[in-house]
Design an enzyme around this catalytic site. Structure first.
Site, short mmCIF file in Angstrom:
data_model
loop_
_atom_site.label_atom_id
_atom_site.label_comp_id
_atom_site.label_asym_id
_atom_site.label_seq_id
_atom_site.Cartn_x
_atom_site.Cartn_y
_atom_site.Cartn_z
N LYS A 290 0.83 -1.20 0.00
CA LYS A 290 0.00 0.00 0.00
C LYS A 290 0.87 1.25 0.00
CE LYS A 290 -3.86 -1.91 2.73
NZ LYS A 290 -4.93 -1.73 1.73
N ARG A 364 -10.23 -11.69 2.32
CA ARG A 364 -11.10 -12.75 1.81
C ARG A 364 -10.43 -14.11 1.89
NH1 ARG A 364 -11.42 -9.56 -3.79
NH2 ARG A 364 -11.14 -7.91 -2.24
N1 BES Z 1 -8.01 -3.80 4.54
C1 BES Z 1 -8.19 -3.40 3.19
C2 BES Z 1 -9.50 -2.63 2.97
C3 BES Z 1 -9.64 -1.33 3.69
C4 BES Z 1 -9.38 -0.15 3.04
C5 BES Z 1 -10.13 -1.26 4.97
C6 BES Z 1 -9.55 1.06 3.67
C7 BES Z 1 -10.30 -0.06 5.60
C8 BES Z 1 -10.02 1.11 4.96
C9 BES Z 1 -8.22 -4.62 2.28
O1 BES Z 1 -7.42 -5.68 2.68
C10 BES Z 1 -7.71 -4.19 0.96
O2 BES Z 1 -6.57 -3.82 0.88
N2 BES Z 1 -8.56 -4.23 -0.06
C11 BES Z 1 -8.19 -3.82 -1.36
C12 BES Z 1 -8.72 -4.84 -2.32
C13 BES Z 1 -8.17 -4.71 -3.71
C14 BES Z 1 -6.68 -5.01 -3.71
C15 BES Z 1 -8.91 -5.64 -4.62
C16 BES Z 1 -8.80 -2.45 -1.61
O3 BES Z 1 -9.88 -2.17 -1.09
O4 BES Z 1 -8.17 -1.65 -2.27
MN MN Z 2 -5.42 -5.49 2.04
#
Ligand code: BES
Ligand code: MN
Ligand code: ZN
Length: 512
Positions: A290, A364
């Protein structure tokens, strides 16, 4: 330390006679309620009689009309024993044709506690002009709201912060028409408050302190309430074939854990209800790392698991007449030489294979194995999972509603109903074969992302591939579990969202 509030109940007569008492630490405060145009309950009118004139002038000067949500905050007029007087409005306008909404006692407790402002003692004359004073549980609901509002997470402050540390300790006495009934109704509310507080504490803890093993230790503390707690380490999960969950944790020096909590409160054995939580103790994204900005918030990526632990606490502490399972998958998602790569293919406990295309879609993967385990082992009546699963749910719903996905209309409707009752609202989102196709993979049974479009839905479709016939609902709480805007009953970053919702679901539909 979390802001502490002690709650007690007293008959009207006691509080009127005793007055404020000596507030050694901070001022004393009297809270009363007013309806439209300063309409008071009989007890309130009597108590305020010596100050009536001053009060009317003050109300006029600040245009206070008693509207719900408004308040009047005064130095107590001469003749009242307290230092400060707060008048909370409780008049609700009826929307055309409809009866006015019943008072939200939990929110009112929160509003009252928002006025404590350094008071050492607060007395509440729980005597509403707009509703029967003996509405069952009303005073206890009020105390619940005040307790939740007073919560503060100050564990890591070593220096006093004048603003942040105000109201760290308040003695709250609520004078009610039937003090005995209020007192009797309190322990069940207190159980819920404690569950929410536990959940908030877990979300607020920093990730160097609360890694999977330590999280499991915290969950084990529920044994003191009669919950049986089983902890699975890496070896145990390897033996179960949990390749999806374990792949996420393999880049971390902190070993993964799964915790299964069981509360058997029903009279007879029988199908349990089951709650499953995403517990990513820190989500860097892994190799699909990230951006740095805001990454610290990913310490809250275990809010689903925190909710499940808080809920199990609440159910056990109030001795809910239900058999319930709480299961959480605890991992840390880190980049490392040993970390999972995009392109890897892992095998889940269900036997289905998954092509990892983005290591940041890790939640997931964790849930897939925990859902499968719970369904296979316990054959539950239903499963509800909670997860801070996708940023996309924030785009869709903001922080007002959690996303609800379900294969079962009855369960979905019950969750929506419990959401209305508690104010922890859910909004149902679609599922369907066209979305499901988006996660088909060229190389494995499925891939772990379906692209940018409908990101929350394809995440839910992924989970649904691990659910057979069991009624199931998935709550995407990425918007509600943390960083929510401050409100009447929550000023904390970690909100504890979902504990009250699911406690209510159980209470209204699955007990007795
Ligand atoms: N933990 C994150 C989602 C999240 C984002 C929670 C902001 C709280 C605040 C999750 O694991 C994630 O990174 N999801 C990705 C999925 C994508 C890579 C398909 C996302 O939401 O960008
Ligand atoms: Mn994630
Ligand atoms: Zn995540």
């Amino acid at each position: 330390m979390p802001g502490s509030l002690t709650v007690d109940f007293a008959p009207f007569a006691d509080i009127a006679a005793a007055g404020p008492g000596g507030a050694e630490d901070g001022a004393s405060l009297l809270v009363v309620f007013a309806g439209e145009d300063l309409a008071f309950g009989a007890r309130t009118a009597q108590t305020l009689a010596p100050a009536r004139n001053a009060l009317e002038r003050a109300a006029k000067a600040s245009k206070f009309k008693g509207k719900s949500g408004s308040s009047l905050d005064l130095l107590a007029p001469q003749g009242l024993g307290w230092d400060r007087l707060v008048v909370l409005g409780c008049a609700r306008k009826a929307e055309d044709g409809k009866a006015p909404e019943p008072p939200d006692y939990v929110a009112m407790g929160g509003m009252a506690a928002g006025k404590f402002n350094g008071a050492g003692r607060a007395s509440v004359l729980f005597d509403l002009p707009t509703a029967p004073a003996d509405a069952p549980g009303a005073a206890a609901d009020f105390a619940l709201g005040a307790t939740l509002r007073a919560y503060k997470f100050n564990l890591y402050r070593t220096k006093k912060n004048e603003d942040a540390d105000k109201d760290t300790s308040v003695d709250l006495t609520i004078a009610a028409a039937d003090a005995a009934a209020a007192r009797a109704a309190w322990p069940a509310r207190q159980a819920i408050a404690d569950g929410v507080v536990l959940s908030r504490n877990l979300v607020n803890e920093p990730p160097n302190v609360l890694y999977p093993e330590e999280f499991a230790n915290r969950a084990r503390e529920l044994e003191a309430l009669g919950v049986s707690v089983e902890i699975f380490d890496k070896k145990a999960m390897t033996d179960l074939g949990m390749g999806a969950l374990l792949g996420v944790g393999q880049g971390s020096v902190r070993e993964s854990r799964m915790v299964v909590m069981r509360w058997n409160g029903a009279k007879a054995p029988g199908e349990p209800v089951a709650f499953i939580g995403k517990g990513v103790c820190f989500d860097t994204g892994g190799i699909s790392i990230k951006p740095a900005g805001g990454m610290e918030d990913m310490k809250g990526d275990m809010a689903g698991a925190a909710c499940v632990v808080g809920l199990m606490h609440a159910l056990a502490a109030r001795k809910a007449k239900v058999n319930a399972i709480g299961a959480i998958g605890l991992v840390e998602n880190m980049p490392d030489g040993a970390a999972q790569r995009p392109g890897d293919i892992v095998k889940s406990m269900s036997g289905q294979t998954i092509e990892i295309v983005n290591t940041d879609a890790e939640g997931r993967l964790v849930l897939a194995d925990v859902l499968w385990y719970v369904q296979d082992k316990y054959k539950p009546k239903f499963m509800v999972d909670l997860a801070t699963l996708t940023g996309a749910i924030l785009v869709a719903l903001g922080q007002e509603y959690a996303g609800l996905f379900s294969n079962n209309d009855e369960l979905a409707a019950r969750l929506a109903e419990a959401g209305k009752e508690t104010g922890e609202k859910v909004w149902r989102m679609p599922l369907g074969p066209a979305y499901d196709k988006m996660i088909d993979s060229k190389f494995a049974d499925m891939k772990n992302t379906g692209g940018r479009h409908g990101g929350s839905i394809t995440a839910a479709q992924f989970l649904q591939r691990y659910v057979e016939k069991t009624p199931w609902a998935h709550l995407d709480i990425a918007g509600t579990g943390m960083g929510s805007p401050a409100g009447d009953i929550n000023q904390s970053w970690g909100s504890g969202w979902g504990v009250r919702l699911l406690d209510r679901l159980v209470k209204d539909f699955y007990e007795g």
